[in-house]
Structures are given as structure tokens and as C-alpha cells.
Design an enzyme around this catalytic site. Structure first.
Site, short mmCIF file in Angstrom:
data_model
loop_
_atom_site.label_atom_id
_atom_site.label_comp_id
_atom_site.label_asym_id
_atom_site.label_seq_id
_atom_site.Cartn_x
_atom_site.Cartn_y
_atom_site.Cartn_z
N TYR A 144 -14.95 26.45 -3.28
CA TYR A 144 -16.42 26.40 -3.30
C TYR A 144 -17.10 27.58 -2.61
O TYR A 144 -18.15 27.43 -1.98
CB TYR A 144 -16.97 25.06 -2.77
CG TYR A 144 -16.27 24.45 -1.58
CD1 TYR A 144 -16.38 25.00 -0.31
CD2 TYR A 144 -15.50 23.29 -1.72
CE1 TYR A 144 -15.78 24.42 0.78
CE2 TYR A 144 -14.89 22.70 -0.64
CZ TYR A 144 -15.02 23.27 0.61
OH TYR A 144 -14.41 22.69 1.69
N ARG A 161 -14.69 18.72 10.95
CA ARG A 161 -14.82 20.16 11.08
C ARG A 161 -15.36 20.58 12.46
O ARG A 161 -14.86 21.52 13.08
CB ARG A 161 -15.81 20.63 10.02
CG ARG A 161 -15.99 22.11 9.87
CD ARG A 161 -17.19 22.38 8.96
NE ARG A 161 -17.18 21.57 7.78
CZ ARG A 161 -16.59 21.91 6.64
NH1 ARG A 161 -15.98 23.05 6.55
NH2 ARG A 161 -16.62 21.10 5.59
N CYS A 188 -1.59 34.37 -8.18
CA CYS A 188 -1.92 34.90 -9.50
C CYS A 188 -3.20 34.29 -10.04
O CYS A 188 -3.18 33.55 -11.04
CB CYS A 188 -0.76 34.63 -10.44
SG CYS A 188 0.61 35.68 -10.07
N GLU A 189 -4.27 34.52 -9.35
CA GLU A 189 -5.61 34.08 -9.74
C GLU A 189 -6.57 35.17 -9.30
O GLU A 189 -6.55 35.54 -8.11
CB GLU A 189 -6.01 32.80 -8.99
CG GLU A 189 -5.28 31.55 -9.39
CD GLU A 189 -5.70 31.01 -10.74
OE1 GLU A 189 -6.90 31.08 -11.07
OE2 GLU A 189 -4.81 30.54 -11.47
N PRO A 249 -16.90 13.06 13.25
CA PRO A 249 -16.81 14.49 12.96
C PRO A 249 -15.38 14.95 12.68
O PRO A 249 -14.43 14.43 13.27
CB PRO A 249 -17.33 15.15 14.25
CG PRO A 249 -17.05 14.14 15.31
CD PRO A 249 -17.13 12.79 14.67
#
Ligand SMILES: Cc1ncc(COP(=O)(O)O)c(C=O)c1O
Length: 455
Positions: free
Chosen positions: A357, A316, A384-385, A314
Site C-alpha cells: 500500500y 504499531r 522479480c516484481e 495498540p
């Protein structure tokens, strides 16, 4: 015990209950202190933001220790011949290496850089397993030279490299094959890995897998110990793990029947999900491992084959909820009848997952946790997105520039995916534990940004 002391203890217990209740109210492992501030790992987050600056990663050491204990109780001590490694791609500063080593858990690394970090932290190298779908010759050389515990082989190209390096270094190498069991998991396409069409692992087509086993059996210095699968990440149910296990136990049976190959080890991967949104719940590790171990024992009995030793990895689950990120709110822009943007001093540079995602996060205003939520804002990063949005439609009280935003469950794949887009420096990381705080990663400086640049 005299009456006064008894009363004092009772008062303390009552106080703790009150605090505990507010933890539940906050719905995370944090609570509101006497003022209006969020407390995390026993530390006032507003004071942390002031002391170390923002953005700031804050990681609760005690939470990680508790998860390690849970793995030991529910897996390592409960079942025979078991092993657990932390998938270090989730979070790997040197201090984390030390902490994991102290807990007696192993490490899964996927690059020369992660291996180098482990070596520098004096991590026991026999407890390291080396993953990756395109390990370079240099990385494999480094791993074999340092005697890492296992190499998880992803393809035939790598197998040939390992064969040649092991002979050159005159070292025996223990390997497992990562296989793609052909299971589609219920998670985002970018973090599902067990389906047939995947860049990871060896295909289970008969002509590929059995041929690869046959070739490996005759290699001079390479011991094939068994198989590995990892079906995906952030899985909130055990369905794909169980499906994959059925497929892989059949592989074990067929390998024995056709090639007289005995599977001694089986690595069940990671992927156990955590809580990101309020109201979600992280399942205990027993939910995944008990079901898998029951199935493994049952299948092996049915097939009359030996139960191999097992491992889990594991990432996360062990560290995700241990982390929060603190930001300072700067510009607040209201577009009438459309939305209000609250921009923070970080964004996709310190938390790439929403842009990568569409990952969802929850947050609170750390200096106003007691205040009633009266509106929704969209939390924007400073890159800047247009896609640099951390949270859409977050419910907040009245906010103003200078407020501190605390985003929950940022312990995994945030610091490790941090980048320098727009030449933004990476935040510092502070470890907290029962009211104490210590810096474990310094904030990057502008000089750090230019360190490798030449005219
Ligand atoms: C082979 C392997 N093991 C373990 C993990 C850890 O996954 P998680 O953090 O979801 O537990 C990953 C994640 O990509 C992986 O690829």
C-alpha cells in the site's frame, strides 16, 4: 565526593549530551558513534550486520518497555477499570510474547497460529482477546478450550459457532461485538476499517445490531460484555476515534433503552500512528486516550449511563519505531538522467508494506552516517516484481556495493508479514538492549524452505 569524581561525572554527562545531540541529528532513536556508524539500541549496526548477516531485523527491547510504561502511566494507572493489549499481528516472536507478559500487558490475537505462539510462550491466557473476521471452528474451539479472556465477535456465523462450542465444552464465554461505526479515517484505504463498507464488524443498522444483541442475550453459555471498534491504522490524529466513540456511546444508550442491555466493556481499538518519515512525530498515547476518555465520561454523563470499563489495543505504536532493518547494498545501476537504483539483499519479502500500500520509509547508510548526502537513489528489493521498491528518492552520500542500509521504523508489520516469494529466506531477528544483542529468531535456511514439500 572528591573533586576528581565530580569532574569525571561532569565529563560523562557532557559526553552524553553530545551523543544525545547526534541522536536528534539522526532524527531517530539512534546515534552516531565515534566512527561513522549508526548505533541502535546501544549497538553498532555495522557490527550487527557483520555478526548476524543481512537482511537483519533489529529490535530495541528498551524502546518497547518504555512504550509499555507510557501505556501504564497514561492509561492503566490514570483511569479506573482499564485494560491494554498489544495487537500481536504487528510483531509476535516468542520473545515478544514473553516481553509483553512481563510488562503486564495483554495480547490481541487473530489466528490459531498467534494463539498457539502465546500458549507456547506461557502467556496468561485470560489476558488474551481473540479477533478476526472469519475465525474457523477449529480456532474458536482452541480459544474456548484454553479459556481466552474475550472473543471479539465479528459476525453472526461466528456467534452460532461459539454458542455450539461453548455448550459442547461446557464453558462460559465472554464476548464483545466488533461494530463498524461508519467512520472514514485519514489513512490508506487498505488500513481503514471503521467505514460502513468493511469486511470487519457488525453493521450498526438497527435491524442487524439490535437483533443480534437480542439473540445473544438468550444464549446459554455466552456473556455479551459490550462493544469493540477499531477505525483504522497509522492514524496521526484522534478525529476518527472520537467520531466512532460518539456513535458507539449512542449504541450503548439505545441498547439500554430498547433491550435493557448494559454495556460493561468498551474496547477502543488501536491504530495510533507512528513516525515513518523524518520530521513526522509519534503522538504520545495520552493524545488519543485522554481525548477518548474525556468524551466517554462526558457522553455517559449526558446519557445517564454507567461508564463501562475500557480497553485499548495498540500494535504499531508499541513496536513500530523499535525496529530497523539492515540490508547490504549490491548492484548499483544508474540510468542517465532518470535515476539510480541501489538494490539490496531483501525487499518485499521482508517488508511488504511499500508494495502492498505504498508505505513510505526513511533510511541511512549505516556505515556512512556522518557523510554529506550528495545524491538521491531508489532502493530496490531483489524480488522479480518491478513494484518491489522499498524507498524512492532516498538522499544518500556517495554509495558503493557492500554499504549497509538501515531502514527505520520497521518493527511493526514487517517480520509478521515476511514471506518466501522467489524462495527467499526470511531474515533473522536480533533483540538489542543498551548495547547488548541476542538472537530471537534464527535466519531461515534453504532446508526450512523445503521442510513441508513432498515429491
Ligand atoms: C482489531 C484491531 N485492533 C488493533 C489493531 C492494531 O492496529 P495498530 O497496529 O495500527 O495499532 C488492528 C490492526 O489491524 C486491528 O485490526
Amino acid at each position: 565526593m572528591n573533586k576528581f569524581i565530580k569532574l569525571l561525572i561532569l565529563a560523562c554527562e557532557l559526553h552524553n549530551i553530545v551523543i544525545q545531540k547526534t541522536i536528534e541529528k539522526g532524527d531517530y532513536m539512534s546515534y552516531i558513534n565515534n566512527g561513522n556508524n549508526l548505533v541502535f539500541g546501544g549497538c553498532d549496526t555495522v557490527a550487527l550486520a557483520k555478526k548476524y548477516g543481512t537482511p537483519l531485523y533489529v529490535v530495541d527491547e528498551n524502546y518497547i518497555v518504555e512504550r509499555c510504561e507510557e501505556i501504564k502511566e497514561s492509561f492503566l494507572y490514570k483511569y479506573k477499570n482499564t485494560n491494554a493489549v498489544f495487537a500481536s499481528k504487528a510483531f509476535l516472536p516468542l520473545a515478544m510474547c514473553k516481553l509483553i507478559a512481563k510488562q503486564g500487558i495483554g495480547l490481541d490475537v487473530v489466528s490459531g497460529g498467534e494463539l498457539y505462539t502465546a500458549i507456547k510462550a506461557n502467556f496468561p491466557l485470560e489476558k488474551i482477546i481473540f479477533h478476526g473476521n472469519n475465525k474457523t471452528e477449529d480456532e474458536l474451539y482452541m480459544a474456548i478450550k484454553h479459556d481466552v479472556g474475550r472473543i471479539i465477535v465479528d459476525n453472526e456465523y461466528e456467534l452460532e459457532l461459539i454458542d455450539s462450542i461453548s455448550k459442547r465444552l461446557d464453558k462460559r464465554v465472554k464476548i464483545l461485538f466488533r461494530v463498524t461505526p461508519g467512520v472514514n479515517s485519514h489513512t490508506h484505504e487498505y488500513i481503514t476499517t471503521g467505514q460502513k463498507d468493511s469486511k470487519f464488524g457488525i453493521s450498526l443498522s438497527d435491524d442487524i445490531i439490535f437483533e443480534t444483541i437480542r439473540k445473544t442475550k438468550v444464549l446459554e453459555k455466552v456473556d455479551l460484555m459490550g462493544f469493540h471498534f477499531h477505525v483504522g491504522s497509522q492514524l496521526l490524529d484522534n478525529e476518527s476515534h472520537l467520531k466512532a466513540l460518539d456513535i458507539v456511546t449512542e449504541l450503548m444508550y439505545q441498547s439500554l433503552k430498547r433491550l435493557d442491555f448494559v454495556t460493561r466493556e468498551l474496547n477502543l481499538g488501536g491504530g495510533f500512528g507512528i513516525k515513518y518519515a523524518f520530521g513526522e512525530d509519534r503522538k504520545p498515547v495520552s493524545y488519543f486516550v485522554d481525548a477518548m476518555m474525556d468524551k466517554l465520561y462526558e457522553n455517559c454523563k449526558k446519557m445517564n449511563i454507567e461508564v463501562p470499563s475500557t480497553a485499548i489495543e495498540p500494535g504499531r505504536w508499541l513496536v513500530g519505531e523499535a525496529g530497523i532493518t539492515l540490508y547490504k547494498i549490491g548492484a548499483i545501476k544508474s540510468i542517465p538522467e532518470i535515476r539510480t537504483y541501489a538494490s539490496v539483499d531483501g525487499g518485499m519479502t521482508d517488508n511488504l508494506r511499500p508494495a502492498l500500500y505504498g508505505a513510505k520509509y526513511e533510511a541511512v547508510i549505516a556505515n556512512k552516517v556522518n557523510e554529506k548526502k550528495v545524491k538521491k537513489v531508489t532502493v530496490a528489493g531483489k524480488c522479480c516484481e518491478s513494484g518491489d521498491i522499498l524507498i524512492k528518492d532516498l538522499e544518500v552520500p556517495e554509495i558503493e556495493s557492500g554499504d549497509i542500509l538501515a531502514v527505520f521504523s520497521t518493527g511493526a508489520y514487517n517480520y509478521s508479514m515476511a514471506n518466501n516469494y522467489n524462495k527467499i529466506t526470511k531474515p533473522a531477528v536480533v533483540m538489542v538492549n543498551k548495547g547488548r544483542d541476542r538472537l530471537i529468531v534464527k535466519r531461515e535456511t534453504y532446508e526450512d524452505l523445503l521442510r513441508n514439500e513432498l515429491y
